[in-house]
Design a protein around this motif. Structure first.
Motif, short mmCIF file in Angstrom:
data_model
loop_
_atom_site.label_atom_id
_atom_site.label_comp_id
_atom_site.label_asym_id
_atom_site.label_seq_id
_atom_site.Cartn_x
_atom_site.Cartn_y
_atom_site.Cartn_z
N TYR A 174 0.81 -1.22 0.00
CA TYR A 174 0.00 0.00 0.00
C TYR A 174 0.85 1.27 0.00
N ASN A 175 2.10 1.14 -0.38
CA ASN A 175 2.96 2.31 -0.49
C ASN A 175 2.39 3.28 -1.54
N ASP A 176 2.33 4.54 -1.20
CA ASP A 176 1.83 5.61 -2.10
C ASP A 176 0.35 5.45 -2.45
N PHE A 177 -0.39 4.69 -1.66
CA PHE A 177 -1.80 4.50 -1.96
C PHE A 177 -2.62 5.68 -1.45
N GLU A 178 -3.60 6.08 -2.24
CA GLU A 178 -4.58 7.08 -1.83
C GLU A 178 -5.97 6.49 -1.99
N PRO A 179 -6.90 6.82 -1.08
CA PRO A 179 -6.86 7.78 0.02
C PRO A 179 -5.94 7.31 1.17
N LYS A 180 -5.13 8.20 1.69
CA LYS A 180 -4.15 7.85 2.71
C LYS A 180 -4.78 7.55 4.06
N ASP A 181 -5.93 8.14 4.35
CA ASP A 181 -6.50 8.01 5.69
C ASP A 181 -7.04 6.62 5.99
N ILE A 182 -7.13 5.73 4.99
CA ILE A 182 -7.59 4.36 5.27
C ILE A 182 -6.44 3.35 5.18
N LYS A 183 -5.22 3.84 4.97
CA LYS A 183 -4.08 2.94 4.79
C LYS A 183 -3.83 2.04 6.00
N ASP A 184 -3.95 2.58 7.20
CA ASP A 184 -3.70 1.78 8.40
C ASP A 184 -4.67 0.60 8.48
N GLU A 185 -5.93 0.84 8.16
CA GLU A 185 -6.93 -0.24 8.17
C GLU A 185 -6.61 -1.26 7.09
N LEU A 186 -6.23 -0.79 5.92
CA LEU A 186 -5.90 -1.69 4.82
C LEU A 186 -4.70 -2.56 5.16
N ILE A 187 -3.71 -1.98 5.81
CA ILE A 187 -2.51 -2.72 6.20
C ILE A 187 -2.86 -3.83 7.20
N LEU A 188 -3.71 -3.52 8.16
CA LEU A 188 -4.12 -4.54 9.14
C LEU A 188 -4.88 -5.68 8.47
N ASP A 189 -5.75 -5.34 7.52
CA ASP A 189 -6.51 -6.39 6.81
C ASP A 189 -5.60 -7.20 5.89
N PHE A 190 -4.62 -6.55 5.31
CA PHE A 190 -3.64 -7.27 4.49
C PHE A 190 -2.89 -8.29 5.35
N MET A 191 -2.49 -7.89 6.54
CA MET A 191 -1.79 -8.79 7.45
C MET A 191 -2.69 -9.96 7.85
N ALA A 192 -3.96 -9.66 8.11
CA ALA A 192 -4.91 -10.72 8.45
C ALA A 192 -5.09 -11.70 7.28
N MET A 193 -5.09 -11.15 6.08
CA MET A 193 -5.19 -11.98 4.87
C MET A 193 -4.02 -12.95 4.78
N GLU A 194 -2.81 -12.43 4.96
CA GLU A 194 -1.62 -13.27 4.88
C GLU A 194 -1.55 -14.29 6.01
N ARG A 195 -2.00 -13.88 7.18
CA ARG A 195 -2.03 -14.80 8.31
C ARG A 195 -2.96 -15.97 8.02
N ALA A 196 -4.12 -15.66 7.44
CA ALA A 196 -5.09 -16.71 7.10
C ALA A 196 -4.52 -17.64 6.03
N ARG A 197 -3.82 -17.07 5.06
CA ARG A 197 -3.22 -17.91 4.02
C ARG A 197 -2.19 -18.86 4.60
N ARG A 198 -1.35 -18.35 5.50
CA ARG A 198 -0.32 -19.19 6.12
C ARG A 198 -0.94 -20.32 6.93
N ASN A 199 -2.11 -20.05 7.50
CA ASN A 199 -2.82 -21.06 8.29
C ASN A 199 -3.75 -21.91 7.44
N ASN A 200 -3.74 -21.66 6.12
CA ASN A 200 -4.62 -22.37 5.18
C ASN A 200 -6.09 -22.25 5.59
N ASP A 201 -6.46 -21.05 6.05
CA ASP A 201 -7.85 -20.76 6.43
C ASP A 201 -8.46 -19.96 5.28
N PHE A 202 -8.96 -20.68 4.28
CA PHE A 202 -9.34 -20.05 3.03
C PHE A 202 -10.44 -19.00 3.19
#
Length: 251
Positions: free
Chosen positions: A52-80
């Motif tokens: 999400y580098n240089d992504f706009e709107p900037k004010d939602i980036k923190d939320e997007l980053i947290l959801d991205f991390m949750a997405m990757e965590r679920a993938r690593r756990n094979n929780d489709f």
């Protein structure tokens, strides 16, 4: 304590701690696991911030980053299905933000130009009661909805697929769909979003009665989950990349 994924990193960590005298025989595995998980989380955050580098709107980036991390965590756990929720939440956040700020304020003025630009044409044979699609093979929006949305006193809920269609058209395709391959790509993204939405609802709505289309979609996805990890990744990547590329040059 063994973990196949990123095992090289764990091995390097153990070696480094032993050399520096921080690790002694019989060290608590729970402590080591905490260190290991911390390193993984740091890696996930770096991936998300880079995505999400240089992504706009900037004010939602923190939320997007947290959801991205949750997405990757679920993938690593094979929780489709948790994976699909995390991807959907990112796309939904972007859609709702752009729609509210960039689409709704001028919808009354822009609605027909946008809808017609997406290969949707007005049906004059039905007493102007609805808009029907030409290249996109389904009804998009009714004339009644259009009229009601132009009246400030009435509130009409937008369906997620309608908002996705419009945001994708305006920000991913720069309000131009005039070539055969563009139409195919547009439809491909519509279909992927529909499949993602159904998978997300599998968790959110549980055992609620499903349509035949929803049932067949879930069967197809469940039989091909490994492929759909990549398909939904592709949808997210293209959605974010194209918006980053076009947000400041929107029509």
């Amino acid at each position: 304590m063994q973990k196949e994924e990123n095992s090289w990193m764990f091995s390097e960590l153990l070696t480094s701690l032993k050399k520096r005298g921080y690790l002694v025989k019989g060290a608590d595995d729970a402590i080591m696991l905490d260190i290991y998980e911390y390193c993984l989380e740091e890696n996930l955050r770096k991936q998300a911030e880079n995505f999400y580098n240089d992504f706009e709107p900037k004010d939602i980036k923190d939320e997007l980053i947290l959801d991205f991390m949750a997405m990757e965590r679920a993938r690593r756990n094979n929780d489709f299905f948790r994976f699909t929720i995390a991807i959907y939440q990112q796309i939904e956040n972007i859609i709702n933000t752009l729609f509210k700020r960039e689409i709704e304020p001028t919808w009354v003025i822009d609605c027909f130009r946008i809808v017609e630009g997406m290969s949707i044409t007005y049906n004059t044979e039905k007493k102007k009661e609805y808009l029907s699609s030409t290249k996109i093979n389904k009804d998009f929006i009714t004339q009644e909805q259009m009229v009601l949305r132009s009246k400030k006193s009435l509130t009409i809920n937008w369906y997620p697929n309608q908002k996705f269609n419009i945001v994708m058209y305006k920000f991913m395709f720069k309000a131009t769909i005039n070539k055969y391959n563009q139409v195919n790509l547009f439809i491909e993204f519509l279909n992927l979003f529909a499949e993602l939405y159904i998978c997300r609802n599998q968790v959110h709505k549980g055992s609620k009665e499903k349509s035949d289309f929803e049932e067949s979609t879930l069967i197809k996805v469940n039989l091909n989950q490994s492929q759909y990890y990549f398909k939904f990744y592709y949808l997210l990547e293209q959605f974010v990349f194209k918006i980053k590329e076009n947000i400041n040059t929107k029509p």
